[in-house]
Design a protein around this motif. Structure first.
Motif, short mmCIF file in Angstrom:
data_model
loop_
_atom_site.label_atom_id
_atom_site.label_comp_id
_atom_site.label_asym_id
_atom_site.label_seq_id
_atom_site.Cartn_x
_atom_site.Cartn_y
_atom_site.Cartn_z
N THR A 58 0.79 -1.10 0.16
CA THR A 58 -0.03 -0.04 0.01
C THR A 58 0.96 1.13 -0.03
OG1 THR A 58 -1.85 -1.15 1.18
CG2 THR A 58 -2.05 1.22 1.10
N ALA A 59 2.13 1.14 0.68
CA ALA A 59 2.71 2.51 0.90
C ALA A 59 3.45 2.52 -0.54
CB ALA A 59 3.83 2.11 1.95
N GLN A 60 3.79 1.63 -1.15
CA GLN A 60 4.54 1.44 -2.63
C GLN A 60 3.51 2.02 -3.34
OE1 GLN A 60 7.66 0.30 -3.62
NE2 GLN A 60 7.30 1.35 -5.53
N GLU A 61 2.37 1.67 -3.51
CA GLU A 61 1.19 2.31 -4.44
C GLU A 61 1.18 3.81 -4.37
OE1 GLU A 61 -2.74 0.14 -4.07
OE2 GLU A 61 -1.61 -1.60 -4.13
N GLY A 62 1.04 4.11 -2.79
CA GLY A 62 0.82 5.47 -2.42
C GLY A 62 1.92 6.40 -2.97
N ILE A 63 3.49 5.93 -2.88
CA ILE A 63 4.44 6.66 -3.44
C ILE A 63 4.34 6.83 -4.95
CG2 ILE A 63 6.81 6.36 -3.84
CD1 ILE A 63 6.90 7.23 -1.27
N ILE A 64 3.92 5.68 -5.50
CA ILE A 64 3.90 5.84 -7.10
C ILE A 64 2.77 6.79 -7.32
CG2 ILE A 64 3.08 4.76 -9.11
CD1 ILE A 64 4.45 2.10 -7.86
N GLU A 65 1.86 6.80 -6.69
CA GLU A 65 0.75 7.93 -7.19
C GLU A 65 1.45 9.21 -6.72
OE1 GLU A 65 -3.89 9.31 -5.63
OE2 GLU A 65 -3.21 7.15 -5.59
N LEU A 66 1.84 9.35 -5.63
CA LEU A 66 2.43 10.71 -5.29
C LEU A 66 3.55 11.14 -6.24
CD1 LEU A 66 2.21 12.61 -2.90
CD2 LEU A 66 3.92 11.70 -1.85
N ILE A 67 4.30 10.23 -6.74
CA ILE A 67 5.51 10.72 -7.53
C ILE A 67 4.88 11.06 -8.82
CG2 ILE A 67 7.29 9.78 -9.25
CD1 ILE A 67 8.24 7.81 -6.77
N ASP A 68 3.67 10.42 -9.38
CA ASP A 68 3.02 10.89 -10.71
C ASP A 68 2.25 12.11 -10.37
OD1 ASP A 68 2.01 10.04 -13.15
OD2 ASP A 68 0.16 9.79 -12.20
N SER A 69 1.73 12.31 -9.36
CA SER A 69 0.89 13.53 -9.07
C SER A 69 1.90 14.66 -9.12
CB SER A 69 0.30 13.53 -7.84
OG SER A 69 -0.26 14.57 -7.37
N TYR A 70 3.10 14.41 -8.62
CA TYR A 70 4.06 15.81 -8.61
C TYR A 70 4.68 15.88 -10.06
CZ TYR A 70 4.08 17.33 -3.66
OH TYR A 70 3.80 17.81 -2.47
N ALA A 71 4.82 14.94 -10.80
CA ALA A 71 5.46 14.84 -12.11
C ALA A 71 4.49 15.77 -12.94
CB ALA A 71 5.69 13.64 -12.67
N ARG A 72 3.08 15.60 -12.83
CA ARG A 72 1.98 16.32 -13.55
C ARG A 72 1.84 17.41 -13.34
NH1 ARG A 72 -2.23 11.86 -15.54
NH2 ARG A 72 -0.99 9.89 -15.01
N ARG A 73 2.28 18.03 -11.97
CA ARG A 73 2.08 19.42 -11.58
C ARG A 73 3.12 20.52 -12.11
NH1 ARG A 73 1.41 18.60 -4.98
NH2 ARG A 73 0.29 16.65 -5.39
N ASP A 74 2.98 21.40 -12.12
CA ASP A 74 3.84 22.74 -12.28
C ASP A 74 4.12 23.07 -10.95
OD1 ASP A 74 5.55 24.30 -13.77
OD2 ASP A 74 3.95 26.03 -14.08
#
Length: 184
Positions: free
Chosen positions: A39-55
């Motif tokens: 679950t932590a791994q999924e959360g990290i992946i989502e977080l990395i993806d989310s920051y990558a999409r943001r300016d």
């Protein structure tokens, strides 16, 4: 597909990384988030993806020490400008000696400040306050303050050291006269 639980975990992990302010292993993140590693791994992946999409000025990265929330490299120059540098008393005294005697040979600084000044010089060079170059006339290095020193400490011109014993004596006499006036 994102689930509400994964998004909630990602948000919690974001808070954990922000509050800890240092890289954390997946196990540490899972422990702080009170979830399993998957679950932590999924959360990290989502977080990395989310920051990558943001300016955003921030990013989540994986380092050798773990995952970290940090300032993007594009903004590192702001760190040098905005965050005050913390120097110890010894390093500040060595910096003052360099500034007042600039340029000064490192060997002369060591004679003046002691062997601890070697570490001070290294720190001051890394911080960009002092530049160090090999002196052609000796085996020592020549040290002098940089424009960053002047900018950081907001000093345009440094006071000149005493050229003669006569100037020092005049200053000593002036100070003694002022002390007598106050106490007399």
């Amino acid at each position: 597909m994102k689930t509400a639980t994964a998004t909630k975990t990602a948000t919690k992990i974001e808070a954990i990384l922000y509050l800890k302010g240092k890289p954390l292993s997946l196990s540490e993140i899972a422990e702080y988030a009170a979830c399993d590693r998957a679950t932590a791994q999924e959360g990290i992946i989502e977080l990395i993806d989310s920051y990558a999409r943001r300016d955003s000025a921030l990013e989540v990265v994986e380092t050798t020490d773990g995952y970290s929330l940090q300032l993007r490299t594009d903004f590192q120059d702001l760190v040098q400008t905005l965050i005050p540098v913390e120097l110890g008393v010894g390093a500040l005294r060595s910096l003052a000696a360099i500034a007042l005697n600039s340029p000064i040979l490192q060997s002369d600084l060591i004679n003046l400040r002691g062997s601890g000044a070697y570490q001070h010089v290294q720190e001051l060079v890394e911080l960009g306050f002092v530049k160090k170059r090999r002196d052609n006339e000796s085996r020592s290095y020549s040290l002098q303050v940089t424009p960053k020193f002047h900018q950081y400490f907001q000093i345009e011109q440094l006071p000149q050291p005493f050229d003669t014993k006569e100037q020092q004596l005049e200053l000593d006499l002036t100070i003694e006269d002022e002390v007598e006036e106050v106490t007399g």
